[in-house]
Design a protein around this motif. Sequence first.
Motif, PDB file in Angstrom:
ATOM      1  N   PHE A 155       1.549   3.458  -2.145  1.00  0.00           N
ATOM      2  CA  PHE A 155       2.354   3.662  -3.349  1.00  0.00           C
ATOM      3  C   PHE A 155       2.452   5.141  -3.711  1.00  0.00           C
ATOM      4  N   ASP A 156       1.472   5.925  -3.278  1.00  0.00           N
ATOM      5  CA  ASP A 156       1.503   7.355  -3.589  1.00  0.00           C
ATOM      6  C   ASP A 156       2.644   8.075  -2.870  1.00  0.00           C
TER       7      ASP A 156
ATOM      8  N   TRP B 160       0.847  -1.173   0.000  1.00  0.00           N
ATOM      9  CA  TRP B 160       0.000   0.000   0.000  1.00  0.00           C
ATOM     10  C   TRP B 160       0.897   1.241   0.000  1.00  0.00           C
TER      11      TRP B 160
ATOM     12  N   THR C  84       3.051  -2.201 -10.707  1.00  0.00           N
ATOM     13  CA  THR C  84       1.880  -2.485 -11.531  1.00  0.00           C
ATOM     14  C   THR C  84       0.642  -2.320 -10.665  1.00  0.00           C
ATOM     15  N   ASP C  85      -0.409  -1.755 -11.238  1.00  0.00           N
ATOM     16  CA  ASP C  85      -1.629  -1.568 -10.455  1.00  0.00           C
ATOM     17  C   ASP C  85      -2.637  -2.684 -10.692  1.00  0.00           C
TER      18      ASP C  85
ATOM     19  N   ARG D 110      -0.489  -1.545  -5.056  1.00  0.00           N
ATOM     20  CA  ARG D 110       0.418  -1.708  -6.191  1.00  0.00           C
ATOM     21  C   ARG D 110       1.284  -2.914  -5.883  1.00  0.00           C
TER      22      ARG D 110
ATOM     23  N   LYS E 299      -5.205  -2.841 -12.192  1.00  0.00           N
ATOM     24  CA  LYS E 299      -6.564  -2.306 -12.052  1.00  0.00           C
ATOM     25  C   LYS E 299      -7.064  -2.324 -10.613  1.00  0.00           C
ATOM     26  N   ARG E 300      -6.125  -2.195  -9.663  1.00  0.00           N
ATOM     27  CA  ARG E 300      -6.492  -2.113  -8.250  1.00  0.00           C
ATOM     28  C   ARG E 300      -6.358  -0.667  -7.795  1.00  0.00           C
ATOM     29  N   LYS E 301      -7.265  -0.232  -6.943  1.00  0.00           N
ATOM     30  CA  LYS E 301      -7.291   1.171  -6.525  1.00  0.00           C
ATOM     31  C   LYS E 301      -6.291   1.485  -5.415  1.00  0.00           C
ATOM     32  N   SER E 302      -6.140   0.621  -4.449  1.00  0.00           N
ATOM     33  CA  SER E 302      -5.362   0.979  -3.265  1.00  0.00           C
ATOM     34  C   SER E 302      -4.069   0.182  -3.107  1.00  0.00           C
TER      35      SER E 302
ATOM     36  N   THR F 242       9.110   3.881  -9.413  1.00  0.00           N
ATOM     37  CA  THR F 242       7.680   3.748  -9.698  1.00  0.00           C
ATOM     38  C   THR F 242       7.401   3.048 -11.031  1.00  0.00           C
TER      39      THR F 242
END
Length: 128
Positions: A68-69, A66, A79-80, A87, A82-85, A75
């Motif tokens: 990742f921001d 979690w 890979t995401d 990486r 397609k997950r929101k929270s 970066t």
Amino acid sequence: MNPAEAYILKQPEPYKSILLQLQAIVEAVAPDSELLYKWRIPFYYCNGIPLCFLNQSKDYVDLAFWHFDKMDQFTEHFTDAKRKSIRSLRYKSVEDIKDEVVVYVLEKQLEINTNPFKLILKPKKPRT
């Protein structure tokens, strides 16, 4: 043997080797972490806070995390899926693992030291 360790050891090659390598790195960076079996996959917790999890899926292994921001390096490796929270760092072979990237992500997660579930779960409304 705990269920998380059994999960790792029962995976076919090359996934078992990838998981074992990632396990060694996580435990070297966070020696006080605890390997638990949650939602049928291995999770590492440190001081009661989720650090990361390992997941073998299809033809790869994910080291997922979690916050990742808050990452300001490497970066391009995330890979995401397609997950929101969440990486992840995704590996198809042991040779794909770049220690400096994994160490950076883990150290950053330890530095942040915030329970991601409290950030993504909506607070419960008080009962009236």
